[in-house]
Write a protein that holds these residues in place. Structure first.
Motif, mmCIF file in Angstrom:
data_model
loop_
_atom_site.group_PDB
_atom_site.id
_atom_site.type_symbol
_atom_site.label_atom_id
_atom_site.label_comp_id
_atom_site.label_asym_id
_atom_site.label_seq_id
_atom_site.Cartn_x
_atom_site.Cartn_y
_atom_site.Cartn_z
ATOM 1 N N GLY A 59 0.676 -1.226 -0.072
ATOM 2 C CA GLY A 59 0.300 -0.234 0.165
ATOM 3 C C GLY A 59 0.822 1.154 -0.070
ATOM 4 O O GLY A 59 0.523 1.805 -0.536
ATOM 5 N N ALA A 60 1.854 1.395 1.060
ATOM 6 C CA ALA A 60 3.142 2.068 0.502
ATOM 7 C C ALA A 60 3.287 2.711 -0.470
ATOM 8 O O ALA A 60 3.822 3.802 -0.839
ATOM 9 C CB ALA A 60 3.708 2.309 1.556
ATOM 10 N N ALA A 61 4.159 1.782 -0.748
ATOM 11 C CA ALA A 61 4.948 1.443 -2.477
ATOM 12 C C ALA A 61 3.734 1.926 -3.063
ATOM 13 O O ALA A 61 3.591 2.820 -3.998
ATOM 14 C CB ALA A 61 5.315 0.510 -2.731
ATOM 15 N N MET A 62 3.011 1.947 -3.358
ATOM 16 C CA MET A 62 2.021 1.977 -4.052
ATOM 17 C C MET A 62 1.076 3.671 -4.344
ATOM 18 O O MET A 62 1.299 4.611 -5.574
ATOM 19 C CB MET A 62 0.172 1.230 -4.635
ATOM 20 N N GLY A 63 0.654 3.894 -3.185
ATOM 21 C CA GLY A 63 0.481 5.568 -2.918
ATOM 22 C C GLY A 63 1.914 6.399 -3.070
ATOM 23 O O GLY A 63 0.760 7.553 -4.356
ATOM 24 N N ALA A 64 2.522 5.484 -2.787
ATOM 25 C CA ALA A 64 4.404 6.564 -3.576
ATOM 26 C C ALA A 64 3.724 7.076 -4.789
ATOM 27 O O ALA A 64 4.832 8.005 -5.254
ATOM 28 C CB ALA A 64 5.355 5.903 -2.787
ATOM 29 N N SER A 65 3.509 6.174 -5.722
ATOM 30 C CA SER A 65 3.715 5.870 -7.120
ATOM 31 C C SER A 65 2.418 6.531 -7.849
ATOM 32 O O SER A 65 2.541 6.983 -8.668
ATOM 33 C CB SER A 65 3.995 5.066 -7.242
ATOM 34 N N LEU A 66 1.507 6.555 -6.912
ATOM 35 C CA LEU A 66 0.281 7.320 -7.476
ATOM 36 C C LEU A 66 -0.231 8.131 -8.511
ATOM 37 O O LEU A 66 -0.650 8.734 -9.812
ATOM 38 C CB LEU A 66 -1.037 7.216 -7.083
ATOM 39 N N LEU A 67 0.583 9.233 -7.659
ATOM 40 C CA LEU A 67 0.746 10.675 -8.418
ATOM 41 C C LEU A 67 2.312 11.261 -9.441
ATOM 42 O O LEU A 67 2.264 12.116 -9.448
ATOM 43 C CB LEU A 67 -0.370 11.387 -6.873
ATOM 44 N N ILE A 68 2.262 9.829 -9.498
ATOM 45 C CA ILE A 68 3.354 10.438 -10.541
ATOM 46 C C ILE A 68 3.263 10.107 -11.752
ATOM 47 O O ILE A 68 3.226 9.326 -12.055
ATOM 48 C CB ILE A 68 5.179 9.861 -9.978
ATOM 49 N N PRO A 69 3.179 10.814 -12.248
ATOM 50 C CA PRO A 69 2.992 10.986 -13.439
ATOM 51 C C PRO A 69 3.698 9.912 -14.518
ATOM 52 O O PRO A 69 4.398 10.714 -14.441
ATOM 53 C CB PRO A 69 2.748 12.461 -14.677
ATOM 54 N N GLY A 70 3.016 8.991 -15.259
ATOM 55 C CA GLY A 70 3.677 8.147 -16.022
ATOM 56 C C GLY A 70 3.917 6.982 -15.221
ATOM 57 O O GLY A 70 4.565 6.358 -15.762
ATOM 58 N N MET A 71 4.266 7.248 -14.115
ATOM 59 C CA MET A 71 5.074 6.059 -12.701
ATOM 60 C C MET A 71 3.115 5.064 -12.889
ATOM 61 O O MET A 71 1.864 5.099 -12.207
ATOM 62 C CB MET A 71 4.496 6.286 -11.667
ATOM 63 N N SER A 72 3.614 3.515 -13.356
ATOM 64 C CA SER A 72 2.619 2.744 -13.163
ATOM 65 C C SER A 72 2.543 1.868 -11.774
ATOM 66 O O SER A 72 3.986 1.190 -11.410
ATOM 67 C CB SER A 72 2.655 1.996 -14.447
ATOM 68 N N ALA A 73 1.153 2.323 -10.751
ATOM 69 C CA ALA A 73 1.168 1.815 -9.711
ATOM 70 C C ALA A 73 1.460 -0.331 -10.214
ATOM 71 O O ALA A 73 2.164 -0.578 -9.166
ATOM 72 C CB ALA A 73 -0.133 1.817 -9.035
ATOM 73 N N SER A 74 0.991 -0.430 -10.942
ATOM 74 C CA SER A 74 0.734 -1.508 -10.749
ATOM 75 C C SER A 74 2.081 -2.448 -11.322
ATOM 76 O O SER A 74 2.619 -3.407 -11.169
ATOM 77 C CB SER A 74 -0.247 -2.382 -12.301
ATOM 78 N N VAL A 75 3.047 -1.596 -12.156
ATOM 79 C CA VAL A 75 4.290 -2.643 -12.567
ATOM 80 C C VAL A 75 4.673 -2.285 -11.297
ATOM 81 O O VAL A 75 5.483 -3.036 -11.043
ATOM 82 C CB VAL A 75 5.608 -1.224 -13.210
ATOM 83 N N VAL A 76 4.867 -1.264 -10.771
ATOM 84 C CA VAL A 76 5.361 -1.355 -9.168
ATOM 85 C C VAL A 76 5.209 -2.424 -8.168
ATOM 86 O O VAL A 76 5.963 -2.906 -7.282
ATOM 87 C CB VAL A 76 5.018 0.436 -7.849
ATOM 88 N N LEU A 77 3.745 -2.893 -8.391
ATOM 89 C CA LEU A 77 2.877 -3.963 -7.749
ATOM 90 C C LEU A 77 3.884 -5.522 -8.074
ATOM 91 O O LEU A 77 3.740 -5.774 -7.436
ATOM 92 C CB LEU A 77 1.713 -3.911 -7.011
ATOM 93 N N MET A 78 4.309 -5.307 -9.357
ATOM 94 C CA MET A 78 4.253 -6.565 -9.890
ATOM 95 C C MET A 78 5.933 -6.548 -9.692
ATOM 96 O O MET A 78 6.445 -7.684 -9.040
ATOM 97 C CB MET A 78 4.696 -6.346 -11.452
ATOM 98 N N LEU A 79 6.497 -5.688 -9.373
ATOM 99 C CA LEU A 79 8.153 -5.568 -8.796
ATOM 100 C C LEU A 79 7.784 -6.203 -7.541
ATOM 101 O O LEU A 79 9.439 -7.006 -7.195
ATOM 102 C CB LEU A 79 8.784 -4.140 -9.342
ATOM 103 N N LEU A 80 7.503 -5.138 -6.756
ATOM 104 C CA LEU A 80 7.267 -6.264 -4.961
ATOM 105 C C LEU A 80 6.498 -7.663 -5.377
ATOM 106 O O LEU A 80 6.846 -8.281 -4.392
ATOM 107 C CB LEU A 80 6.517 -5.701 -4.293
ATOM 108 N N GLY A 81 6.323 -7.615 -6.217
ATOM 109 C CA GLY A 81 5.803 -9.687 -6.260
ATOM 110 C C GLY A 81 4.387 -9.612 -5.893
ATOM 111 O O GLY A 81 4.000 -10.858 -5.119
ATOM 112 N N LEU A 82 3.693 -8.238 -5.832
ATOM 113 C CA LEU A 82 2.207 -8.717 -4.783
ATOM 114 C C LEU A 82 1.074 -8.127 -6.237
ATOM 115 O O LEU A 82 -0.428 -8.283 -5.005
ATOM 116 C CB LEU A 82 1.770 -7.473 -4.347
ATOM 117 N N TYR A 83 1.361 -7.976 -7.343
ATOM 118 C CA TYR A 83 -0.060 -7.840 -8.682
ATOM 119 C C TYR A 83 -0.949 -8.522 -8.658
ATOM 120 O O TYR A 83 -2.067 -8.308 -7.679
ATOM 121 C CB TYR A 83 1.132 -7.117 -9.754
#
Length: 314
Positions: free
Chosen positions: A161-185
């Protein structure tokens, strides 16, 4: 009557915005903040999260339709978009590529207002490289599938949740890719599917995830807002780099997807539809901004007339 229609139209527009943002957050490689920029609600969302206790009434008016659309999109993604990504994966990605393409002129026009500087060019190159690299990490074809036997823990919900929240408002940054890198998607997709099936116990996991996500969003949004206020030229340049990088990364990845159901006619149609929808939203946002500017001028005129009358009476 016109005011009521305008308010209803704005409410429905924001519901649609929440829906598309929700889908883009769940769809691998798509940035929800890009969709928010495209629909002209990014700054409103940024202001709301950067200071949620200020203008509470306006924040509620903004967040309610967005929340309705987001919740609807979660259900739709599991039921409909999950099927689309599984059956017509390549064409679905090309639709989102079109959506992103239509956003680039919007951000570029904002950058031109503040000027293109050397620091901005460096920002474009760096942000492009980061987002392009992240976009290429998508596991095409294996993202929507494979969620049936995922397992989750509360600890994963906290840092996810913390990682997704940190990436949500950064334009162009995909929250789903961040979750995939963490193995949580796949874990989160499995949780959403379980809730749709009526397994309400999983709501506790989502609650923990949501609290951590919104906490991170509030903290990061303040930093982003300050960047737009203090160094707008560099901020918009970085955003442009993120968006172009996201566009290029998803375009390259989508073209590499092996899809037996894909035809180029279908792909071109999906791409054109995405681009047209994006340009339509850009036009609607331009129209809304123009109406708002006219209302502000009208209001200033009324206030000046009132001040003049009071001076004459005195």
């Amino acid at each position: 009557m016109k005011v009521q229609k305008t308010k209803l139209g704005l409410f429905l527009y924001r519901v649609l915005g929440g829906f598309l943002i929700g889908v883009s957050v769940l769809a691998p490689g798509i940035s929800g903040s890009i969709i928010a920029i495209m629909m002209g609600i990014y700054k409103d969302v940024l202001n709301m999260f950067s200071n949620p206790t200020k203008n509470v009434r306006q924040n509620i008016i903004l967040v309610v339709p967005l929340a309705i659309g987001t919740i609807a999109s979660m259900i739709a993604f599991v039921v409909v978009f999950g099927w689309l990504f599984e059956t017509y994966e390549k064409a679905t990605y090309l639709f989102f590529v079109g959506l992103i393409l239509g956003t680039i002129p919007i951000v570029y026009s904002e950058l031109q207002k503040h000027g293109i500087k050397i620091a901005g060019i460096i920002g474009i190159i760096v942000s492009f490289a980061i987002t392009f690299a992240l976009s290429l990490t998508m596991i095409a074809g294996d993202v929507v599938n494979g969620a049936a036997e995922a397992s989750i823990t509360y600890l994963e919900m906290v840092y996810g949740g913390a990682a997704m929240g940190a990436s949500l408002l950064i334009p162009g940054m995909s929250a789903s890719v961040v979750l995939m890198l963490l193995g949580l998607y796949t874990d989160l997709l499995f949780t959403a599917e379980a809730i749709v099936r009526g397994e309400w116990f999983y709501l506790t996991y989502i609650a923990v995830f949501a609290v951590c996500m919104f906490t991170a969003v509030i903290l990061v949004s303040r930093f982003i807002k300050r960047a737009f206020e203090k160094i707008p030229a560099i901020a918009y340049a970085v955003v442009l780099g993120f968006i172009v990088g996201s566009f290029a990364g998803i375009a390259v990845t989508s073209l590499q997807i092996a899809d037996a159901n894909f035809t180029w006619a279908m792909g071109v149609l999906a791409f054109v539809a995405g681009t047209a929808l994006s340009l339509f939203f850009a036009y609607m946002n331009y129209k809304r901004e123009k109406e708002k500017a006219e209302q502000d001028v009208e209001q200033q005129g009324v206030e000046q007339d009132g001040h003049q009358d009071s001076t004459e009476n005195a």
